[in-house]
Design an enzyme around this catalytic site. Structure first.
Site, PDB file in Angstrom:
ATOM      1  N   ARG A   1       0.820  -1.275  -0.070  1.00 36.91           N
ATOM      2  CA  ARG A   1       0.099  -0.220  -0.200  1.00 36.91           C
ATOM      3  C   ARG A   1       0.820   1.235   0.020  1.00 36.91           C
ATOM      4  O   ARG A   1       0.471   2.263  -0.344  1.00 36.91           O
ATOM      5  CB  ARG A   1      -0.915   0.128   1.354  1.00 36.91           C
ATOM      6  CG  ARG A   1      -1.992  -1.060   1.197  1.00 36.91           C
ATOM      7  CD  ARG A   1      -2.769  -0.880   2.642  1.00 36.91           C
ATOM      8  NE  ARG A   1      -3.190   0.294   3.083  1.00 36.91           N
ATOM      9  CZ  ARG A   1      -4.414   0.677   2.655  1.00 36.91           C
ATOM     10  NH1 ARG A   1      -5.200   0.104   2.110  1.00 36.91           N
ATOM     11  NH2 ARG A   1      -4.801   1.848   3.285  1.00 36.91           N
TER      12      ARG A   1
ATOM     13  N   ARG B   1      10.067   5.142  -2.959  1.00 33.49           N
ATOM     14  CA  ARG B   1      10.535   6.082  -4.061  1.00 33.49           C
ATOM     15  C   ARG B   1      11.996   6.738  -3.897  1.00 33.49           C
ATOM     16  O   ARG B   1      12.400   6.997  -2.626  1.00 33.49           O
ATOM     17  CB  ARG B   1       9.776   7.365  -4.324  1.00 33.49           C
ATOM     18  CG  ARG B   1       8.497   7.794  -3.974  1.00 33.49           C
ATOM     19  CD  ARG B   1       7.933   9.093  -4.472  1.00 33.49           C
ATOM     20  NE  ARG B   1       6.351   8.898  -4.406  1.00 33.49           N
ATOM     21  CZ  ARG B   1       5.605   9.354  -3.506  1.00 33.49           C
ATOM     22  NH1 ARG B   1       6.194   9.770  -2.327  1.00 33.49           N
ATOM     23  NH2 ARG B   1       4.378   9.030  -3.386  1.00 33.49           N
TER      24      ARG B   1
ATOM     25  N   ARG C   1      -9.572  -6.331  13.181  1.00 36.40           N
ATOM     26  CA  ARG C   1      -8.646  -5.331  14.147  1.00 36.40           C
ATOM     27  C   ARG C   1      -9.550  -4.257  14.535  1.00 36.40           C
ATOM     28  O   ARG C   1     -10.466  -3.529  13.803  1.00 36.40           O
ATOM     29  CB  ARG C   1      -7.321  -4.832  13.649  1.00 36.40           C
ATOM     30  CG  ARG C   1      -6.338  -5.965  12.993  1.00 36.40           C
ATOM     31  CD  ARG C   1      -5.851  -6.525  14.574  1.00 36.40           C
ATOM     32  NE  ARG C   1      -5.065  -5.721  15.173  1.00 36.40           N
ATOM     33  CZ  ARG C   1      -4.408  -6.181  16.504  1.00 36.40           C
ATOM     34  NH1 ARG C   1      -5.024  -7.314  16.905  1.00 36.40           N
ATOM     35  NH2 ARG C   1      -3.619  -5.500  17.099  1.00 36.40           N
TER      36      ARG C   1
ATOM     37  N   ARG D   1      -0.297   5.689  16.458  1.00 35.31           N
ATOM     38  CA  ARG D   1      -0.053   7.021  15.835  1.00 35.31           C
ATOM     39  C   ARG D   1      -0.721   8.066  16.598  1.00 35.31           C
ATOM     40  O   ARG D   1      -1.718   7.684  17.357  1.00 35.31           O
ATOM     41  CB  ARG D   1      -0.236   6.948  14.428  1.00 35.31           C
ATOM     42  CG  ARG D   1      -1.541   6.646  14.145  1.00 35.31           C
ATOM     43  CD  ARG D   1      -1.666   6.511  12.314  1.00 35.31           C
ATOM     44  NE  ARG D   1      -3.078   5.911  11.970  1.00 35.31           N
ATOM     45  CZ  ARG D   1      -3.306   5.305  10.773  1.00 35.31           C
ATOM     46  NH1 ARG D   1      -2.487   5.287   9.935  1.00 35.31           N
ATOM     47  NH2 ARG D   1      -4.457   4.771  10.780  1.00 35.31           N
TER      48      ARG D   1
ATOM     49  N   GLU E   1      -3.875   6.569  18.972  1.00 32.95           N
ATOM     50  CA  GLU E   1      -4.617   5.363  18.234  1.00 32.95           C
ATOM     51  C   GLU E   1      -4.043   3.990  18.869  1.00 32.95           C
ATOM     52  O   GLU E   1      -2.741   3.904  18.726  1.00 32.95           O
ATOM     53  CB  GLU E   1      -4.169   5.350  16.648  1.00 32.95           C
ATOM     54  CG  GLU E   1      -5.386   5.970  16.048  1.00 32.95           C
ATOM     55  CD  GLU E   1      -5.367   5.956  14.512  1.00 32.95           C
ATOM     56  OE1 GLU E   1      -5.223   6.820  13.569  1.00 32.95           O
ATOM     57  OE2 GLU E   1      -5.066   4.666  14.117  1.00 32.95           O
TER      58      GLU E   1
ATOM     59  N   TYR F   1     -10.018  -4.722   2.776  1.00 28.09           N
ATOM     60  CA  TYR F   1      -9.326  -3.675   3.126  1.00 28.09           C
ATOM     61  C   TYR F   1      -9.497  -2.594   2.017  1.00 28.09           C
ATOM     62  O   TYR F   1      -8.300  -2.055   1.400  1.00 28.09           O
ATOM     63  CB  TYR F   1      -7.951  -3.921   3.573  1.00 28.09           C
ATOM     64  CG  TYR F   1      -6.865  -3.076   4.037  1.00 28.09           C
ATOM     65  CD1 TYR F   1      -7.428  -1.686   4.644  1.00 28.09           C
ATOM     66  CD2 TYR F   1      -5.622  -3.301   4.547  1.00 28.09           C
ATOM     67  CE1 TYR F   1      -6.567  -0.856   5.192  1.00 28.09           C
ATOM     68  CE2 TYR F   1      -4.710  -2.443   5.193  1.00 28.09           C
ATOM     69  CZ  TYR F   1      -5.379  -1.408   5.489  1.00 28.09           C
ATOM     70  OH  TYR F   1      -4.410  -0.341   6.184  1.00 28.09           O
TER      71      TYR F   1
ATOM     72  N   ASP G   1      -9.931   1.084   0.519  1.00 25.61           N
ATOM     73  CA  ASP G   1     -10.024   2.634   0.541  1.00 25.61           C
ATOM     74  C   ASP G   1     -11.470   3.160   0.415  1.00 25.61           C
ATOM     75  O   ASP G   1     -11.968   2.482  -0.333  1.00 25.61           O
ATOM     76  CB  ASP G   1      -8.870   3.091  -0.134  1.00 25.61           C
ATOM     77  CG  ASP G   1      -7.415   2.835   0.612  1.00 25.61           C
ATOM     78  OD1 ASP G   1      -7.293   2.725   1.943  1.00 25.61           O
ATOM     79  OD2 ASP G   1      -6.435   2.790  -0.147  1.00 25.61           O
TER      80      ASP G   1
HETATM   81  N1  UDP Z   1       3.220   0.771   7.814  1.00 25.35           N
HETATM   82  C1  UDP Z   1       4.369   0.759   8.775  1.00 25.35           C
HETATM   83  N2  UDP Z   1       5.140   1.531   9.198  1.00 25.35           N
HETATM   84  C2  UDP Z   1       4.634   2.926   9.181  1.00 25.35           C
HETATM   85  C3  UDP Z   1       3.556   2.976   8.492  1.00 25.35           C
HETATM   86  C4  UDP Z   1       2.637   1.998   7.820  1.00 25.35           C
HETATM   87  O1  UDP Z   1       5.152  -0.539   8.590  1.00 25.35           O
HETATM   88  O2  UDP Z   1       4.958   3.858   9.859  1.00 25.35           O
HETATM   89  C5  UDP Z   1       2.668  -0.396   7.251  1.00 25.35           C
HETATM   90  C6  UDP Z   1       1.808  -1.270   8.166  1.00 25.35           C
HETATM   91  O3  UDP Z   1       2.036  -2.737   8.056  1.00 25.35           O
HETATM   92  C7  UDP Z   1       0.510  -0.770   7.888  1.00 25.35           C
HETATM   93  C8  UDP Z   1       0.659  -0.642   6.554  1.00 25.35           C
HETATM   94  O4  UDP Z   1       1.848  -0.133   6.223  1.00 25.35           O
HETATM   95  O5  UDP Z   1      -0.540  -1.480   8.429  1.00 25.35           O
HETATM   96  C9  UDP Z   1      -0.531   0.155   5.818  1.00 25.35           C
HETATM   97  O6  UDP Z   1      -0.326   1.216   6.262  1.00 25.35           O
HETATM   98  P1  UDP Z   1      -1.277   2.463   6.023  1.00 25.35           P
HETATM   99  O7  UDP Z   1      -1.152   3.950   6.327  1.00 25.35           O
HETATM  100  O8  UDP Z   1      -2.055   2.262   4.450  1.00 25.35           O
HETATM  101  O9  UDP Z   1      -2.546   1.929   7.128  1.00 25.35           O
HETATM  102  P2  UDP Z   1      -4.140   2.797   7.332  1.00 25.35           P
HETATM  103  O10 UDP Z   1      -3.890   4.177   7.189  1.00 25.35           O
HETATM  104  O11 UDP Z   1      -5.198   1.943   6.446  1.00 25.35           O
HETATM  105  O12 UDP Z   1      -4.089   2.264   8.940  1.00 25.35           O
END
Ligand code: UDP
Length: 366
Positions: free
Chosen positions: A171, A175, A248, A279, A299, A347, A349
């Site tokens: 996801r 880059r 979850r 976060r 969170e 999952y 978006d």
């Molecule tokens: N992820 C990570 N570190 C970070 C942010 C995301 O390892 O700092 C990984 C983690 O496995 C997470 C996945 O990337 O489940 C997808 O993150 P995303 O931000 O897309 O999750 P959402 O915003 O849907 O909770």
């Protein structure tokens, strides 16, 4: 029959479908278990700030049709998500890009970054990544994995990275440019005035009853419409008869702080295992807010259990196989259709939710 469609759940999927059905002259009733509309994109104003009560939602899509569609109901601002990650006393830019690499290895050029990652991958000898850990290691190498991925992922999913599907980490963009935009999509922003106003617009003119748990009052509601669109948990609908799917859940600790700017960014991830939350969201930064106070949400991720709010389906092998069995049951139904993140156990978006609701509408509504 009093209604053409009974729509269970006033989230994004149900609301888009209700809007399209109304446009085609269909009569709909929307039932919502919570005492408000919007599902998990619900926002509520606190201290003049739109607070994302069920987690941060940043709209992003490359689908022009979806972008044009949602823009009928809101004006979007020019917010671009650029989270930062805190690991112990170090701070990095996300997603994984030249800013991250230059800070991690004190280097400057894409060539140097690629060489370090290549050497780390070579040492590991992974050819075909079979799980999230192998996928992450083979994309960004050991250092980034250990500091920015492992702890965060294990907190968020409550599972070892070896037990999680590889697609979750794909996801995130990787880059070799100095670009902190978290998404690769063409279109991005936050609706000015909040997401609840978007849902209100979508549901304009449709009958909505909140505080009604359809599954508890099925007897009195199932016969009043020709068809049912169910956007809740598919396994709950079937009373978990084949077993419970795993989800979850997230708990938010939300605080109003008497200061203007707490963390200088909307999203700060805490990637080490020892910090209990994943976060901190500072909501005002989604809308470049200038209020005197600020609202933050920590969170905490946990395994879903009955009574909790479900947020993320756990799309691993075991759960995907179980979902397939529920889907087979659902296919045999004559007048009920499942959709949305919970109904389809995907999952998704927000843009994918809209696309799938529009797809259903185009098949259903003639
Ligand atoms: N992820 C990570 N570190 C970070 C942010 C995301 O390892 O700092 C990984 C983690 O496995 C997470 C996945 O990337 O489940 C997808 O993150 P995303 O931000 O897309 O999750 P959402 O915003 O849907 O909770």
């Amino acid at each position: 029959m009093k209604y053409d469609y009974l729509i269970v759940g006033a989230g994004l999927f149900g609301s888009v479908f209700a809007h399209e059905a109304k446009k085609k002259g269909k009569k709909c009733l929307v039932l919502e278990r919570r005492n408000h509309i919007g599902g998990n994109i619900y926002t509520e104003e606190i201290e003049g700030i739109q607070v994302h009560r069920y987690g941060a939602h940043i709209f992003h899509t490359s689908d022009k049709k979806v972008w044009d569609y949602i823009n009928q109901f809101a004006e979007f601002n020019n917010y671009v998500n650029a989270p930062v990650a805190v690991y112990k006393d170090e701070l990095y830019n996300l997603p994984f890009n030249m800013n991250t690499f230059s800070k991690m290895w004190n280097i400057r050029t894409p060539k140097e970054a690629k060489e370090i990652i290549r050497a780390q991958i070579e040492e590991l000898g992974i050819t075909e990544p079979a799980n999230l850990e192998e996928q992450a290691l083979s994309l960004v190498g050991k250092d980034v994995y250990e500091k920015l991925i492992k702890g965060y992922t294990e907190k968020q999913w409550g599972r070892d990275c070896k037990e999680l599907p590889a697609f979750i980490i794909r996801r995130l963009p990787l880059r070799f440019t100095y670009d902190n935009n978290y998404f690769n999509d063409r279109y991005q922003g936050i609706p000015i005035g909040g997401y609840t106003a978007v849902i209100e617009e979508l549901l304009e003119g449709t009958e909505v009853r909140t505080g009604i748990d359809y599954l508890k009052e099925k007897c009195s509601y199932e016969k009043i419409a020709d068809k049912i669109i169910f956007t809740g948990m598919i396994d709950e609908y079937y009373d978990y008869c084949l077993g419970a799917l795993q989800y979850r859940s997230v708990r938010f600790e939300t605080e109003v702080l008497d200061e203007e700017n707490y963390q200088g960014n909307a999203v700060v991830n805490y990637t080490e295992r020892e910090v209990p939350y994943t976060r901190i969201i500072e909501h005002k930064h989604f809308e470049f807010g200038k209020q005197d106070k600020t609202v933050i949400s920590r969170e905490y991720s946990s395994e879903w259990k009955v009574g909790d709010e479900p947020y993320y389906p756990v799309n691993d092998k075991k759960n995907s196989e179980l979902y397939e069995k529920y889907r087979e049951l659902a296919e045999k139904e004559g007048n009920i259709i499942f959709g949305g993140r919970l109904g389809a156990y995907q999952y998704y978006d927000m843009d994918k939710v809209i696309a799938s609701a529009l797809e259903l509408a185009s098949q259903e509504l003639i």
